[in-house]
Design a protein around this motif. Sequence first.
Motif, short mmCIF file in Angstrom:
data_model
loop_
_atom_site.label_atom_id
_atom_site.label_comp_id
_atom_site.label_asym_id
_atom_site.label_seq_id
_atom_site.Cartn_x
_atom_site.Cartn_y
_atom_site.Cartn_z
N GLY A 86 -9.16 34.22 -4.52
CA GLY A 86 -8.90 33.11 -5.43
C GLY A 86 -9.60 31.85 -4.97
N VAL A 87 -9.64 30.86 -5.85
CA VAL A 87 -10.30 29.60 -5.54
C VAL A 87 -9.51 28.87 -4.45
CG1 VAL A 87 -11.02 27.36 -6.47
CG2 VAL A 87 -11.27 29.42 -7.86
N GLN A 88 -10.21 28.41 -3.43
CA GLN A 88 -9.60 27.71 -2.30
C GLN A 88 -9.96 26.23 -2.35
OE1 GLN A 88 -7.45 29.46 -0.30
NE2 GLN A 88 -7.92 31.03 -1.83
N SER A 89 -9.00 25.38 -2.01
CA SER A 89 -9.24 23.94 -2.04
C SER A 89 -10.08 23.50 -0.85
CB SER A 89 -7.91 23.19 -2.02
OG SER A 89 -7.31 23.30 -0.74
N LEU A 90 -10.71 22.36 -1.01
CA LEU A 90 -11.49 21.77 0.08
C LEU A 90 -10.58 21.51 1.29
CD1 LEU A 90 -14.17 20.64 1.12
CD2 LEU A 90 -13.55 18.45 0.07
N GLN A 91 -9.35 21.05 1.04
CA GLN A 91 -8.41 20.77 2.13
C GLN A 91 -8.11 22.03 2.94
OE1 GLN A 91 -8.14 19.81 -1.02
NE2 GLN A 91 -7.70 17.62 -1.08
N THR A 92 -7.88 23.14 2.25
CA THR A 92 -7.62 24.41 2.94
C THR A 92 -8.80 24.81 3.80
OG1 THR A 92 -6.15 25.19 1.19
CG2 THR A 92 -7.15 26.88 2.58
N LEU A 93 -10.00 24.73 3.23
CA LEU A 93 -11.19 25.16 3.95
C LEU A 93 -11.53 24.23 5.11
CD1 LEU A 93 -13.31 26.31 0.87
CD2 LEU A 93 -11.92 27.72 2.41
N GLU A 94 -11.31 22.93 4.92
CA GLU A 94 -11.55 21.99 6.02
C GLU A 94 -10.54 22.21 7.14
OE1 GLU A 94 -14.04 18.23 4.67
OE2 GLU A 94 -11.93 18.04 4.14
N ASP A 100 -18.18 34.01 1.41
CA ASP A 100 -17.69 33.92 0.03
C ASP A 100 -18.25 35.12 -0.73
OD1 ASP A 100 -16.91 33.14 -2.54
OD2 ASP A 100 -18.61 31.79 -2.78
N PHE A 101 -17.38 36.08 -1.04
CA PHE A 101 -17.77 37.22 -1.87
C PHE A 101 -17.58 36.79 -3.32
CE2 PHE A 101 -16.80 39.18 2.18
CZ PHE A 101 -17.80 40.15 2.30
N TYR A 102 -18.67 36.80 -4.09
CA TYR A 102 -18.65 36.25 -5.45
C TYR A 102 -19.55 37.08 -6.36
CZ TYR A 102 -23.44 34.66 -5.15
OH TYR A 102 -24.81 34.66 -5.07
N ALA A 103 -19.55 36.72 -7.66
CA ALA A 103 -20.49 37.28 -8.63
C ALA A 103 -20.90 36.15 -9.57
CB ALA A 103 -19.86 38.42 -9.41
N ASP A 104 -22.12 36.23 -10.08
CA ASP A 104 -22.64 35.19 -10.97
C ASP A 104 -21.83 35.06 -12.25
OD1 ASP A 104 -24.69 34.49 -9.22
OD2 ASP A 104 -26.05 35.97 -10.06
N TRP A 105 -21.25 36.16 -12.73
CA TRP A 105 -20.51 36.17 -13.99
C TRP A 105 -19.06 35.71 -13.85
CZ3 TRP A 105 -16.51 39.30 -13.00
CH2 TRP A 105 -16.69 40.32 -12.05
N CYS A 106 -18.63 35.45 -12.65
CA CYS A 106 -17.22 35.13 -12.36
C CYS A 106 -16.97 33.63 -12.47
CB CYS A 106 -16.92 35.64 -10.94
SG CYS A 106 -15.45 34.97 -10.19
N ALA A 107 -16.13 33.23 -13.46
CA ALA A 107 -15.84 31.80 -13.68
C ALA A 107 -15.17 31.13 -12.47
CB ALA A 107 -15.01 31.62 -14.94
N PRO A 108 -14.14 31.74 -11.87
CA PRO A 108 -13.54 31.11 -10.68
C PRO A 108 -14.54 30.96 -9.53
CG PRO A 108 -12.06 32.78 -11.55
CD PRO A 108 -13.37 32.90 -12.29
N CYS A 109 -15.49 31.91 -9.43
CA CYS A 109 -16.51 31.81 -8.38
C CYS A 109 -17.38 30.57 -8.61
CB CYS A 109 -17.40 33.06 -8.38
SG CYS A 109 -16.49 34.59 -8.05
N ARG A 110 -17.67 30.29 -9.88
CA ARG A 110 -18.47 29.10 -10.21
C ARG A 110 -17.68 27.83 -9.89
NH1 ARG A 110 -20.12 32.40 -14.63
NH2 ARG A 110 -18.78 31.27 -16.07
N GLN A 111 -16.36 27.87 -10.04
CA GLN A 111 -15.50 26.74 -9.66
C GLN A 111 -15.55 26.52 -8.15
OE1 GLN A 111 -11.71 28.18 -11.46
NE2 GLN A 111 -11.39 25.99 -11.82
N GLN A 112 -15.62 27.60 -7.40
CA GLN A 112 -15.58 27.52 -5.94
C GLN A 112 -16.88 26.96 -5.36
OE1 GLN A 112 -12.70 28.83 -3.83
NE2 GLN A 112 -13.80 27.20 -2.80
#
Length: 101
Positions: free
Chosen positions: A85-93, A19-31
């Motif tokens: 983009g934010v991925q669902s639990l179903q997609t990742l599972e 997971d490539f993310y940043a602390d300031w990224c709102a969608p990253c916090r959702q993920q």
Amino acid sequence: MAKQAFGDIIKGDTPVLVDFYADWCAPCRQQAPILKQLTDRNGDKIRVLKVNVDQSQKAAQQYQIRSIPTMILFKNGKVVWRQSGVQSLQTLEGLARQYGA
């Protein structure tokens, strides 16, 4: 526990979701809680690795990360799936089942 090199981690037989993310990224916090659920529910079938693009700019450049969150799934050192983009639990599972050890 000794810190493993990124290249060594992704070479394993167990799929590694990066997971490539940043602390300031709102969608990253959702993920983040979705990734926690994924690891809680799938244990050793899939490994999740978080890479902060602000702290690991070399890795972000190497994998041409243009937007975050971007997730890349590695199996035996090869990219088998990539999505931004934010991925669902179903997609990742589904990925854990498809590529699971």
